[in-house]
Design a protein around this motif. Structure first.
Motif, mmCIF file in Angstrom:
data_model
loop_
_atom_site.group_PDB
_atom_site.id
_atom_site.type_symbol
_atom_site.label_atom_id
_atom_site.label_comp_id
_atom_site.label_asym_id
_atom_site.label_seq_id
_atom_site.Cartn_x
_atom_site.Cartn_y
_atom_site.Cartn_z
ATOM 1 N N LEU A 33 0.842 -1.194 0.000
ATOM 2 C CA LEU A 33 0.000 0.000 0.000
ATOM 3 C C LEU A 33 0.881 1.249 0.000
ATOM 4 C CD1 LEU A 33 -2.800 -0.952 2.552
ATOM 5 C CD2 LEU A 33 -2.873 -1.039 0.047
ATOM 6 N N SER A 34 0.453 2.249 -0.737
ATOM 7 C CA SER A 34 1.193 3.505 -0.827
ATOM 8 C C SER A 34 0.538 4.564 0.046
ATOM 9 C CB SER A 34 1.220 4.011 -2.275
ATOM 10 O OG SER A 34 1.903 3.106 -3.094
ATOM 11 N N PRO A 35 1.327 5.193 0.906
ATOM 12 C CA PRO A 35 0.759 6.270 1.713
ATOM 13 C C PRO A 35 0.439 7.482 0.850
ATOM 14 C CG PRO A 35 3.098 5.977 2.204
ATOM 15 C CD PRO A 35 2.721 4.947 1.191
ATOM 16 N N LYS A 36 -0.635 8.151 1.182
ATOM 17 C CA LYS A 36 -1.045 9.380 0.504
ATOM 18 C C LYS A 36 -2.040 10.085 1.402
ATOM 19 C CE LYS A 36 -4.273 8.941 -2.824
ATOM 20 N NZ LYS A 36 -4.817 8.593 -4.122
ATOM 21 N N THR A 37 -2.375 11.295 1.096
ATOM 22 C CA THR A 37 -3.447 11.930 1.852
ATOM 23 C C THR A 37 -4.716 11.863 1.017
ATOM 24 O OG1 THR A 37 -2.765 14.100 1.060
ATOM 25 C CG2 THR A 37 -2.020 13.457 3.259
ATOM 26 N N TRP A 38 -5.813 11.825 1.715
ATOM 27 C CA TRP A 38 -7.136 11.720 1.091
ATOM 28 C C TRP A 38 -8.037 12.635 1.897
ATOM 29 C CZ3 TRP A 38 -11.604 8.590 2.665
ATOM 30 C CH2 TRP A 38 -12.525 8.378 1.635
ATOM 31 N N TYR A 39 -8.510 13.691 1.278
ATOM 32 C CA TYR A 39 -9.270 14.719 1.988
ATOM 33 C C TYR A 39 -8.475 15.238 3.190
ATOM 34 C CZ TYR A 39 -13.201 13.226 -0.862
ATOM 35 O OH TYR A 39 -14.020 12.913 -1.913
ATOM 36 N N GLY A 40 -7.160 15.284 3.033
ATOM 37 C CA GLY A 40 -6.284 15.790 4.088
ATOM 38 C C GLY A 40 -5.978 14.790 5.188
ATOM 39 N N MET A 41 -6.472 13.561 5.052
ATOM 40 C CA MET A 41 -6.255 12.536 6.073
ATOM 41 C C MET A 41 -5.209 11.534 5.593
ATOM 42 S SD MET A 41 -10.221 11.713 7.097
ATOM 43 C CE MET A 41 -10.769 11.548 5.385
ATOM 44 N N PRO A 42 -4.440 10.950 6.516
ATOM 45 C CA PRO A 42 -3.536 9.863 6.131
ATOM 46 C C PRO A 42 -4.344 8.711 5.551
ATOM 47 C CG PRO A 42 -3.041 10.634 8.347
ATOM 48 C CD PRO A 42 -4.341 11.276 7.932
ATOM 49 N N LEU A 68 -7.665 2.202 2.974
ATOM 50 C CA LEU A 68 -8.000 2.595 4.323
ATOM 51 C C LEU A 68 -7.478 3.984 4.628
ATOM 52 C CD1 LEU A 68 -5.578 1.816 6.920
ATOM 53 C CD2 LEU A 68 -5.536 0.067 5.160
ATOM 54 N N PHE A 69 -8.054 4.598 5.649
ATOM 55 C CA PHE A 69 -7.657 5.947 6.039
ATOM 56 C C PHE A 69 -7.794 6.107 7.544
ATOM 57 C CE2 PHE A 69 -12.179 6.027 5.287
ATOM 58 C CZ PHE A 69 -12.688 6.784 6.332
ATOM 59 N N PHE A 70 -7.125 7.120 8.059
ATOM 60 C CA PHE A 70 -7.229 7.480 9.470
ATOM 61 C C PHE A 70 -7.794 8.889 9.546
ATOM 62 C CE2 PHE A 70 -5.649 9.627 13.248
ATOM 63 C CZ PHE A 70 -5.960 8.723 14.241
ATOM 64 N N GLN A 71 -8.895 9.038 10.254
ATOM 65 C CA GLN A 71 -9.502 10.356 10.454
ATOM 66 C C GLN A 71 -9.332 10.730 11.919
ATOM 67 O OE1 GLN A 71 -13.505 11.154 8.874
ATOM 68 N NE2 GLN A 71 -13.970 11.940 10.912
ATOM 69 N N ASP A 72 -8.583 11.804 12.160
ATOM 70 C CA ASP A 72 -8.359 12.208 13.538
ATOM 71 C C ASP A 72 -9.609 12.855 14.123
ATOM 72 O OD1 ASP A 72 -7.485 15.485 13.510
ATOM 73 O OD2 ASP A 72 -7.312 14.376 11.629
ATOM 74 N N SER A 73 -9.787 12.715 15.417
ATOM 75 C CA SER A 73 -10.978 13.239 16.075
ATOM 76 C C SER A 73 -11.082 14.754 15.946
ATOM 77 C CB SER A 73 -10.997 12.848 17.552
ATOM 78 O OG SER A 73 -9.924 13.444 18.250
ATOM 79 N N GLY A 74 -9.958 15.433 15.860
ATOM 80 C CA GLY A 74 -9.962 16.883 15.759
ATOM 81 C C GLY A 74 -10.453 17.410 14.433
ATOM 82 N N LYS A 75 -10.422 16.593 13.399
ATOM 83 C CA LYS A 75 -10.799 17.068 12.067
ATOM 84 C C LYS A 75 -12.228 17.600 12.027
ATOM 85 C CE LYS A 75 -10.317 15.995 7.211
ATOM 86 N NZ LYS A 75 -9.338 17.028 6.880
ATOM 87 N N PHE A 76 -13.143 16.867 12.634
ATOM 88 C CA PHE A 76 -14.544 17.276 12.657
ATOM 89 C C PHE A 76 -15.074 17.395 14.086
ATOM 90 C CE2 PHE A 76 -14.071 15.050 8.521
ATOM 91 C CZ PHE A 76 -14.296 16.142 7.701
#
Length: 150
Positions: free
Chosen positions: A75-84, A95-103
């Motif tokens: 898998l290649s790392p990239k950002t998606w809508y500003g998320m890892p 897959l992605f990681f959405q931090d709690s602070g984003k929203f």
């Protein structure tokens, strides 16, 4: 309700040496040419996105990043809508990681897109609330990542 526990270098966050090694790897990938440069740029974007997070979210994102890159190097790392995020060879986000602070949520989220092979009948989970990193959580994340690629 369990509270988030900040992760420090001593209990799992990136050390200065690990951060430096990742930056060196990004430079190596850029030196490999166009395809390597794209992957290096994606890696750097992910590291930059993680660095901008609050301490608790950053600690979780760092551990997710390590778990994904160690267990799914394809898998290649990239950002998606500003998320890892981590994409397959077709550049589709798995897959992605959405931090709690984003929203301003009360928990971070580990989410899977339709490129993940998690299908299980007519109903299956595609995202998971993530509040703290434990050995049990790490095992579950690794299992999900491996299943998503199966």
């Amino acid at each position: 309700m369990p509270t988030k526990k900040a992760t420090t270098e001593s209990d799992g966050g990136f050390s200065a040496a690990e951060r430096a090694a990742m930056k060196e790897r990004a430079a190596e990938l850029r030196a490999e040419g166009k395809k390597g440069a794209k992957k290096a740029d994606g890696l750097q974007a992910v590291l930059d996105a993680i660095a901008k997070m609050g301490p608790d979210d950053r600690a979780l994102a760092e551990r997710v990043h390590v778990a994904v890159t160690a267990n799914a190097p394809e898998l290649s790392p990239k950002t998606w809508y500003g998320m890892p995020a981590y994409a397959n060879a077709d550049d589709k986000v798995v897959l992605f990681f959405q931090d709690s602070g984003k929203f301003k949520y009360r928990y971070s989220t580990l989410g899977f897109q339709d490129a993940a092979n998690l299908d299980d009948g007519d109903l299956w989970p595609t995202s998971y609330a993530l509040q703290q990193w434990t050995p049990k959580v790490e095992k579950q994340v690794i299992a999900l990542v491996k299943a998503a690629l199966s």
